[in-house]
Design a protein around this motif. Structure first.
Motif, short mmCIF file in Angstrom:
data_model
loop_
_atom_site.label_atom_id
_atom_site.label_comp_id
_atom_site.label_asym_id
_atom_site.label_seq_id
_atom_site.Cartn_x
_atom_site.Cartn_y
_atom_site.Cartn_z
N ILE A 1 25.98 -25.48 28.36
CA ILE A 1 24.85 -26.12 27.69
C ILE A 1 24.78 -25.52 26.29
O ILE A 1 24.80 -24.29 26.14
N ASP A 2 24.70 -26.38 25.30
CA ASP A 2 24.62 -25.92 23.91
C ASP A 2 23.46 -24.92 23.79
O ASP A 2 22.33 -25.21 24.18
N ILE A 3 23.75 -23.74 23.25
CA ILE A 3 22.76 -22.67 23.19
C ILE A 3 21.56 -23.07 22.35
O ILE A 3 20.45 -22.56 22.54
N ARG A 4 21.72 -24.02 21.44
CA ARG A 4 20.59 -24.47 20.61
C ARG A 4 19.50 -25.13 21.45
O ARG A 4 18.36 -25.22 21.03
N ASN A 5 19.85 -25.60 22.66
CA ASN A 5 18.87 -26.24 23.54
C ASN A 5 18.19 -25.25 24.49
O ASN A 5 17.23 -25.61 25.16
N VAL A 6 18.71 -24.03 24.58
CA VAL A 6 18.21 -23.06 25.57
C VAL A 6 17.03 -22.29 24.99
O VAL A 6 17.14 -21.68 23.94
N LEU B 1 25.84 -21.72 26.65
CA LEU B 1 25.47 -20.93 27.81
C LEU B 1 26.30 -21.47 28.97
O LEU B 1 26.26 -22.67 29.25
N THR B 2 27.06 -20.60 29.63
CA THR B 2 27.87 -21.07 30.75
C THR B 2 27.16 -20.76 32.05
O THR B 2 26.53 -19.71 32.21
N LEU B 3 27.22 -21.74 32.95
CA LEU B 3 26.54 -21.62 34.23
C LEU B 3 27.40 -22.22 35.33
O LEU B 3 28.27 -23.05 35.07
N LYS C 1 38.35 -22.30 28.04
CA LYS C 1 38.16 -20.88 27.75
C LYS C 1 39.18 -20.14 28.58
O LYS C 1 39.02 -20.03 29.80
N GLY C 2 40.25 -19.70 27.97
CA GLY C 2 41.34 -19.07 28.72
C GLY C 2 41.92 -20.10 29.68
O GLY C 2 42.30 -21.20 29.29
N GLU C 3 41.95 -19.74 30.95
CA GLU C 3 42.49 -20.65 31.98
C GLU C 3 41.42 -21.56 32.58
O GLU C 3 41.72 -22.40 33.40
N SER C 4 40.16 -21.36 32.17
CA SER C 4 39.06 -22.11 32.77
C SER C 4 38.68 -23.32 31.92
O SER C 4 38.85 -23.32 30.70
N PHE C 5 38.15 -24.31 32.58
CA PHE C 5 37.59 -25.47 31.90
C PHE C 5 36.08 -25.42 32.04
O PHE C 5 35.56 -25.09 33.10
N ILE C 6 35.38 -25.73 30.96
CA ILE C 6 33.92 -25.74 30.95
C ILE C 6 33.48 -27.17 30.69
O ILE C 6 33.83 -27.76 29.67
N ARG D 1 24.21 -20.05 39.22
CA ARG D 1 24.53 -18.81 38.53
C ARG D 1 24.52 -19.06 37.03
O ARG D 1 24.86 -20.14 36.59
N VAL D 2 24.16 -18.04 36.25
CA VAL D 2 24.31 -18.09 34.80
C VAL D 2 25.27 -16.97 34.43
O VAL D 2 25.14 -15.85 34.92
N PHE D 3 26.24 -17.28 33.59
CA PHE D 3 27.26 -16.29 33.25
C PHE D 3 27.04 -15.63 31.90
O PHE D 3 26.63 -14.49 31.82
N GLU D 4 27.31 -16.34 30.82
CA GLU D 4 27.27 -15.73 29.50
C GLU D 4 27.16 -16.82 28.44
O GLU D 4 27.29 -18.00 28.74
N VAL D 5 26.96 -16.37 27.21
CA VAL D 5 27.08 -17.28 26.08
C VAL D 5 28.49 -17.12 25.56
O VAL D 5 28.97 -15.99 25.37
N THR D 6 29.16 -18.24 25.37
CA THR D 6 30.54 -18.19 24.91
C THR D 6 30.74 -19.21 23.81
O THR D 6 30.07 -20.24 23.77
N GLY D 7 31.66 -18.91 22.92
CA GLY D 7 31.98 -19.84 21.84
C GLY D 7 33.13 -20.73 22.24
O GLY D 7 34.09 -20.28 22.86
#
Length: 160
Positions: free
Chosen positions: A19-24, A8-10, A129-134, A96-102
Protein backbone atom coordinates in the motif's frame (compact mmCIF):
# COMPACT_ATOMS: atom_id res chain seq x y z
CA UNK A 1 17.21 7.22 -12.64
CA UNK A 2 13.91 5.59 -11.72
CA UNK A 3 11.56 7.16 -9.20
CA UNK A 4 11.21 5.13 -6.01
CA UNK A 5 7.84 4.94 -4.28
CA UNK A 6 7.55 3.78 -0.67
CA UNK A 7 5.09 0.98 0.17
CA UNK A 8 3.93 -0.56 3.41
CA UNK A 9 4.16 -4.31 2.86
CA UNK A 10 1.62 -6.60 4.44
CA UNK A 11 0.71 -10.25 4.35
CA UNK A 12 -2.70 -11.69 3.63
CA UNK A 13 -2.84 -15.48 3.54
CA UNK A 14 0.42 -16.44 1.79
CA UNK A 15 0.57 -13.35 -0.44
CA UNK A 16 2.57 -10.15 -0.09
CA UNK A 17 0.78 -6.85 -0.77
CA UNK A 18 1.84 -3.23 -0.83
CA UNK A 19 0.00 0.00 0.00
CA UNK A 20 1.46 3.36 -1.00
CA UNK A 21 2.85 4.83 2.23
CA UNK A 22 1.28 8.21 1.36
CA UNK A 23 -2.13 6.63 2.12
CA UNK A 24 -1.12 5.14 5.50
CA UNK A 25 -2.12 7.13 8.55
CA UNK A 26 -1.18 4.64 11.29
CA UNK A 27 -0.90 0.95 12.19
CA UNK A 28 -2.78 -0.38 15.21
CA UNK A 29 -2.81 -3.65 17.09
CA UNK A 30 -6.03 -5.59 16.62
CA UNK A 31 -8.78 -4.39 18.95
CA UNK A 32 -12.48 -5.03 19.49
CA UNK A 33 -14.59 -3.83 16.54
CA UNK A 34 -18.17 -2.63 17.04
CA UNK A 35 -20.44 -4.50 14.64
CA UNK A 36 -22.78 -2.61 12.30
CA UNK A 37 -26.20 -4.04 11.50
CA UNK A 38 -26.80 -4.97 7.85
CA UNK A 39 -23.20 -4.23 6.87
CA UNK A 40 -21.70 -5.96 3.82
CA UNK A 41 -19.75 -9.10 4.74
CA UNK A 42 -16.33 -7.46 4.19
CA UNK A 43 -17.16 -4.64 6.64
CA UNK A 44 -16.31 -5.86 10.14
CA UNK A 45 -17.69 -2.75 11.86
CA UNK A 46 -16.29 0.46 13.32
CA UNK A 47 -13.54 1.42 15.75
CA UNK A 48 -12.84 4.67 17.54
CA UNK A 49 -9.40 6.23 17.15
CA UNK A 50 -8.95 9.38 19.23
CA UNK A 51 -12.60 10.35 18.92
CA UNK A 52 -13.04 9.58 15.21
CA UNK A 53 -14.93 6.54 13.89
CA UNK A 54 -13.38 4.38 11.18
CA UNK A 55 -15.07 1.60 9.20
CA UNK A 56 -12.95 -1.57 9.30
CA UNK A 57 -12.61 -3.69 6.16
CA UNK A 58 -11.52 -7.34 6.31
CA UNK A 59 -9.06 -7.60 3.41
CA UNK A 60 -9.32 -11.40 3.41
CA UNK A 61 -13.09 -11.25 2.79
CA UNK A 62 -12.66 -8.40 0.30
CA UNK A 63 -10.24 -10.54 -1.70
CA UNK A 64 -12.50 -13.59 -1.64
CA UNK A 65 -10.57 -15.50 1.01
CA UNK A 66 -11.96 -17.25 4.07
CA UNK A 67 -12.10 -15.01 7.13
CA UNK A 68 -9.46 -15.91 9.73
CA UNK A 69 -9.34 -15.45 13.48
CA UNK A 70 -6.98 -12.64 14.51
CA UNK A 71 -3.53 -13.63 15.74
CA UNK A 72 -0.80 -11.77 17.64
CA UNK A 73 0.43 -10.51 14.24
CA UNK A 74 -2.96 -9.19 13.01
CA UNK A 75 -2.97 -5.41 12.51
CA UNK A 76 -5.43 -2.68 11.57
CA UNK A 77 -3.98 -0.24 9.05
CA UNK A 78 -5.70 3.16 9.14
CA UNK A 79 -5.63 4.64 5.64
CA UNK A 80 -6.69 7.75 3.80
CA UNK A 81 -8.54 6.24 0.83
CA UNK A 82 -9.77 8.26 -2.15
CA UNK A 83 -13.45 7.41 -2.67
CA UNK A 84 -15.62 9.19 -5.23
CA UNK A 85 -13.65 12.41 -5.23
CA UNK A 86 -13.10 12.69 -1.49
CA UNK A 87 -10.73 11.10 0.99
CA UNK A 88 -12.07 8.86 3.74
CA UNK A 89 -10.38 7.28 6.71
CA UNK A 90 -10.79 3.50 6.49
CA UNK A 91 -9.16 0.67 8.44
CA UNK A 92 -7.96 -2.50 6.71
CA UNK A 93 -7.32 -5.68 8.68
CA UNK A 94 -4.17 -7.50 7.54
CA UNK A 95 -2.81 -10.83 8.76
CA UNK A 96 0.68 -9.33 9.14
CA UNK A 97 2.48 -6.04 8.53
CA UNK A 98 6.12 -6.27 7.52
CA UNK A 99 7.96 -3.07 6.65
CA UNK A 100 8.09 0.01 4.49
CA UNK A 101 10.03 -0.74 1.35
CA UNK A 102 10.95 1.19 -1.75
CA UNK A 103 10.01 -0.03 -5.21
CA UNK A 104 11.46 1.66 -8.25
CA UNK A 105 8.93 2.47 -10.94
CA UNK A 106 10.99 0.36 -13.34
CA UNK A 107 10.58 -2.60 -10.94
CA UNK A 108 6.80 -2.33 -11.06
CA UNK A 109 4.76 -3.76 -13.89
CA UNK A 110 1.10 -3.86 -14.75
CA UNK A 111 -0.92 -6.64 -13.18
CA UNK A 112 -1.24 -9.60 -15.54
CA UNK A 113 -4.83 -10.11 -16.55
CA UNK A 114 -4.96 -13.87 -16.18
CA UNK A 115 -8.13 -14.15 -14.15
CA UNK A 116 -6.86 -16.28 -11.34
CA UNK A 117 -7.01 -15.63 -7.65
CA UNK A 118 -7.07 -11.84 -7.40
CA UNK A 119 -9.38 -9.52 -9.23
CA UNK A 120 -6.85 -7.55 -11.25
CA UNK A 121 -8.95 -4.35 -11.19
CA UNK A 122 -7.93 -3.98 -7.51
CA UNK A 123 -4.25 -4.07 -8.43
CA UNK A 124 -2.18 -1.02 -9.41
CA UNK A 125 0.80 -3.20 -10.33
CA UNK A 126 3.18 -5.94 -9.31
CA UNK A 127 6.49 -4.93 -7.77
CA UNK A 128 9.59 -7.05 -7.37
CA UNK A 129 11.73 -7.02 -4.23
CA UNK A 130 14.54 -9.53 -4.52
CA UNK A 131 12.89 -12.87 -5.24
CA UNK A 132 9.48 -11.75 -3.97
CA UNK A 133 6.60 -10.17 -5.80
CA UNK A 134 4.54 -7.46 -4.10
CA UNK A 135 0.97 -6.95 -5.29
CA UNK A 136 0.32 -3.20 -5.04
CA UNK A 137 -3.28 -2.27 -4.24
CA UNK A 138 -5.17 0.41 -6.11
CA UNK A 139 -7.08 1.62 -3.04
CA UNK A 140 -9.62 3.70 -4.94
CA UNK A 141 -10.64 0.79 -7.17
CA UNK A 142 -10.57 -1.61 -4.22
CA UNK A 143 -13.15 0.55 -2.44
CA UNK A 144 -15.14 2.19 -5.24
CA UNK A 145 -17.64 -0.61 -5.77
CA UNK A 146 -18.61 -0.69 -2.14
CA UNK A 147 -21.43 0.98 -0.36
CA UNK A 148 -19.67 1.97 2.81
CA UNK A 149 -22.10 3.53 5.24
CA UNK A 150 -22.65 7.20 4.40
CA UNK A 151 -21.22 8.29 7.76
CA UNK A 152 -18.22 6.02 7.43
CA UNK A 153 -14.72 7.22 7.74
CA UNK A 154 -13.30 10.22 9.40
CA UNK A 155 -12.35 12.82 6.83
CA UNK A 156 -8.65 13.10 6.15
CA UNK A 157 -6.97 15.53 8.46
CA UNK A 158 -6.04 18.77 6.78
CA UNK A 159 -2.32 19.17 6.25
CA UNK A 160 -0.98 21.69 8.75
Amino acid sequence: MADTAQYLTLGIDQELFGIDIRNVREILDMRPISKLPHAPNFLLGMIDVRGAGYPIVDLRTKLGLVRAEPTEATRIIILDVPVKGRTLGVGFVADRVFEVTGLDDDQTEAAPDVGGRWQSNYIAGIGRKGESFIVVFDLERLMETDDLPAFAGAPAEEAA
